[in-house]
Design a protein around this motif. Structure first.
Motif, PDB file in Angstrom:
ATOM      1  N   LYS A 150       0.830  -1.205   0.000  1.00 32.70           N
ATOM      2  CA  LYS A 150       0.000   0.000   0.000  1.00 32.70           C
ATOM      3  C   LYS A 150       0.867   1.259   0.000  1.00 32.70           C
ATOM      4  CE  LYS A 150      -3.896  -2.289   2.181  1.00 32.70           C
ATOM      5  NZ  LYS A 150      -4.664  -2.521   3.408  1.00 32.70           N
ATOM      6  N   ILE A 155       7.494  -5.409  -2.050  1.00 37.72           N
ATOM      7  CA  ILE A 155       7.858  -6.084  -0.797  1.00 37.72           C
ATOM      8  C   ILE A 155       8.009  -7.578  -1.063  1.00 37.72           C
ATOM      9  CG2 ILE A 155       7.183  -6.481   1.612  1.00 37.72           C
ATOM     10  CD1 ILE A 155       5.220  -4.120   1.315  1.00 37.72           C
ATOM     11  N   CYS A 184      -0.556  -7.401   2.180  1.00 34.40           N
ATOM     12  CA  CYS A 184      -0.817  -6.244   3.050  1.00 34.40           C
ATOM     13  C   CYS A 184      -2.055  -6.488   3.912  1.00 34.40           C
ATOM     14  CB  CYS A 184      -1.030  -4.983   2.215  1.00 34.40           C
ATOM     15  SG  CYS A 184       0.504  -4.273   1.595  1.00 34.40           S
ATOM     16  N   CYS A 187      -3.836  -4.235   6.948  1.00 37.22           N
ATOM     17  CA  CYS A 187      -2.860  -3.300   7.535  1.00 37.22           C
ATOM     18  C   CYS A 187      -2.926  -1.931   6.829  1.00 37.22           C
ATOM     19  CB  CYS A 187      -1.462  -3.895   7.381  1.00 37.22           C
ATOM     20  SG  CYS A 187      -0.130  -2.796   7.910  1.00 37.22           S
ATOM     21  N   CYS A 190       1.498   2.100   7.000  1.00 36.06           N
ATOM     22  CA  CYS A 190       2.258   3.074   6.207  1.00 36.06           C
ATOM     23  C   CYS A 190       1.417   4.319   5.939  1.00 36.06           C
ATOM     24  CB  CYS A 190       2.728   2.438   4.899  1.00 36.06           C
ATOM     25  SG  CYS A 190       1.417   1.644   3.957  1.00 36.06           S
ATOM     26  N   CYS A 244       6.585  -0.780   8.284  1.00 30.82           N
ATOM     27  CA  CYS A 244       5.971  -1.949   7.638  1.00 30.82           C
ATOM     28  C   CYS A 244       6.337  -3.235   8.390  1.00 30.82           C
ATOM     29  CB  CYS A 244       6.437  -2.041   6.186  1.00 30.82           C
ATOM     30  SG  CYS A 244       5.726  -3.442   5.316  1.00 30.82           S
ATOM     31  N   TRP A 246       6.562  -6.132   7.451  1.00 28.69           N
ATOM     32  CA  TRP A 246       7.413  -7.039   6.669  1.00 28.69           C
ATOM     33  C   TRP A 246       8.873  -6.627   6.734  1.00 28.69           C
ATOM     34  CZ3 TRP A 246       5.289 -11.485   5.544  1.00 28.69           C
ATOM     35  CH2 TRP A 246       3.906 -11.541   5.464  1.00 28.69           C
TER      36      TRP A 246
HETATM   37  S1  SF4 Z   1       2.775  -1.104   6.269  1.00 25.69           S
HETATM   38 FE1  SF4 Z   1       3.488  -2.662   4.833  1.00 25.69          FE
HETATM   39  S2  SF4 Z   1       2.058  -4.375   5.096  1.00 25.69           S
HETATM   40 FE2  SF4 Z   1       1.107  -2.580   6.029  1.00 25.69          FE
HETATM   41  S3  SF4 Z   1      -0.165  -1.739   4.373  1.00 25.69           S
HETATM   42 FE3  SF4 Z   1       1.784  -0.663   4.312  1.00 25.69          FE
HETATM   43  S4  SF4 Z   1       3.003  -1.775   2.814  1.00 25.69           S
HETATM   44 FE4  SF4 Z   1       1.291  -3.117   3.403  1.00 25.69          FE
END
Ligand code: SF4
Ligand code: B12
Ligand code: SF4
Length: 338
Positions: A150, A155, A184, A187, A190, A244, A246
């Motif tokens: 997002k 990723i 994602c 979540c 970000c 993030c 991840w």
């Molecule tokens: S923080 Fe990472 S996992 Fe969460 S929405 Fe944003 S890009 Fe996706």
């Protein structure tokens, strides 16, 4: 010469220093439509190279090499085992984004891809690293390197998102990889963390609001309304990747060229750099792209956001300098500190 199958080509990339490798067909993708819509909304701002005649070329990779049939997409890690910008609170230090702590990636990736084509023994190819009119994230996604988050970054489930992308266009068919699923989920970290609300919708970034755009790409004045949001960033921004999930256990690079040199220097030191010292400090670093004047402009904004009275003197000096943009930002910063 290596036999030209997809596994052999990807193996050559892995052996030449890339952590990620995959293959996509050299055909137009749905990403081109998203791109057109993105440019149409004016999100490219003053990055004319994204909206001019090259926008048309981005639709089809064969505009870069007419005989292209496949794209070898590679990823190269740049992460270091150092804290994230979100863990720092000292406003008297500037923040240089993670990707710019070592040598400029363009040369490093290009040299690695030259080694790949030499190993494969191909004579007809085109190497792209960042600057070619190619939708790198779209093709890397199709090549299975990761999903588009997002925050719009690519990723990888095992490695995180701290990696650069590069490609080799090749004139023969290779078995393509498949894109991984979007992980994602629900979540929105970000989007919530971006200090300038630049992620205007999931998977959509208005570059005109992004700190990375202000501090790297924009020539001239940073819009006044946006300056407070820039915080202590003097080159690029990592926040939407720092938060993030991840990237919590993101992989770390072994590339010596990306070993960290300059991460969060004192703003006072940066403000006092002469042009020669700036060139010396950031020789072969991506920071050079901001140019001396743009960099001092960024330093002035960061000083204005610091709340620290000790920056009065260096800002007075900058406000009296011959560079109208630096002087105006320094005057603004003095106003903030008052
Ligand atoms: S923080 Fe990472 S996992 Fe969460 S929405 Fe944003 S890009 Fe996706
Ligand atoms: C212009 C540019 C910028 C601009 C605009 C960024 C943007 N998000 O568009 C600015 C200056 C803001 C910028 C910032 C950064 N950049 Co930059 N940038 C580029 C460049 C040159 C072009 C990108 C572009 O065309 N943007 C326009 C949008 C529309 O295209 P897009 O991001 O590729 O993809 C969009 C759509 O196509 C769509 N999409 C496409 N397919 C699909 C499929 C699905 C299913 C979905 C949901 C969406 C989707 O999602 C995206 C969002 O709209 C590329 C190199 C290249 N040639 O591609 C590097 C590149 C994207 N940048 C890179 C990096 C490292 C950064 C920064 C991290 C640097 C920093 N620390 O400051 C930040 C990250 C900010 C962010 N959250 O994106 C890397 C990204 C690596 C990665 N793992 O993703 C690239 C690939 C350079 C490289 N060769 O490594 N960048
Ligand atoms: S790089 Fe920074 S300013 Fe740009 S979208 Fe990410 S968090 Fe927002």
């Amino acid at each position: 010469m290596v036999s030209l199958t997809a596994p052999a080509v990807k193996q050559a990339a892995l052996e030449c220093g890339f952590e990620l490798a995959g293959v996509s067909p050299a055909l137009p993708t749905a990403g081109a439509e998203r791109y057109q819509a993105w440019v149409g909304k004016g999100y490219a701002g003053a990055m004319g190279y994204l909206a001019d005649y090259r926008a048309e070329r981005r639709k089809d990779p064969r505009s870069l090499m007419a005989s292209a049939r496949s794209i070898l997409c590679v990823g190269k890690l740049y992460n270091s085992p150092r804290p994230y910008s979100t863990a720092f609170s000292d406003a008297e230090l500037g923040w240089i984004s993670r990707y710019a702590w070592g040598d400029d990636y363009h040369d490093v990736l290009r040299a690695g891809l030259e080694r790949v084509v030499a190993r494969l023994g191909v004579s007809e190819y085109k190497i792209c690293v960042d600057t070619a009119p190619l939708l790198e994230r779209s093709y890397a996604r199709l090549a299975g390197l990761g999903w588009i988050g997002k925050n719009t970054c690519l990723i990888n489930q095992g490695q995180g998102s701290w990696f650069f992308l590069g490609e080799v266009l090749l004139p023969f068919d290779l078995e393509p990889d498949a894109p991984p699923p979007d992980r994602c989920g629900t979540c929105t970290r970000c989007i919530d963390a971006c200090p300038t609300d630049a992620i205007v919708a999931p998977f959509e970034l208005d570059a005109r609001l992004c700190i990375s755009y202000f501090t790297i790409e924009l020539r001239g004045a940073v819009p006044e309304a946006a300056r407070a949001g820039v915080g202590n960033h003097v080159f690029g921004c990592d926040i939407c990747q720092d938060v993030c999930p991840w990237n919590r256990r993101a992989a770390v690079t072994e590339e010596a060229a990306f070993a960290p040199r300059t991460m969060n220097p004192p703003l006072e030191t940066l403000a006092s750099l002469t042009k020669t010292e700036f060139d010396e400090m950031f020789r072969s670093s991506p920071v050079h792209r901001a140019k001396y004047s743009g960099f001092l402009r960024n330093v002035a904004v960061a000083m204005g956001n610091s709340g620290s009275k000790k920056f009065h003197a260096p800002l007075e000096k900058m406000a009296a300098c011959g560079d109208a943009i630096v002087a105006e930002h320094a005057a603004w910063a003095l106003g903030q500190l008052r």
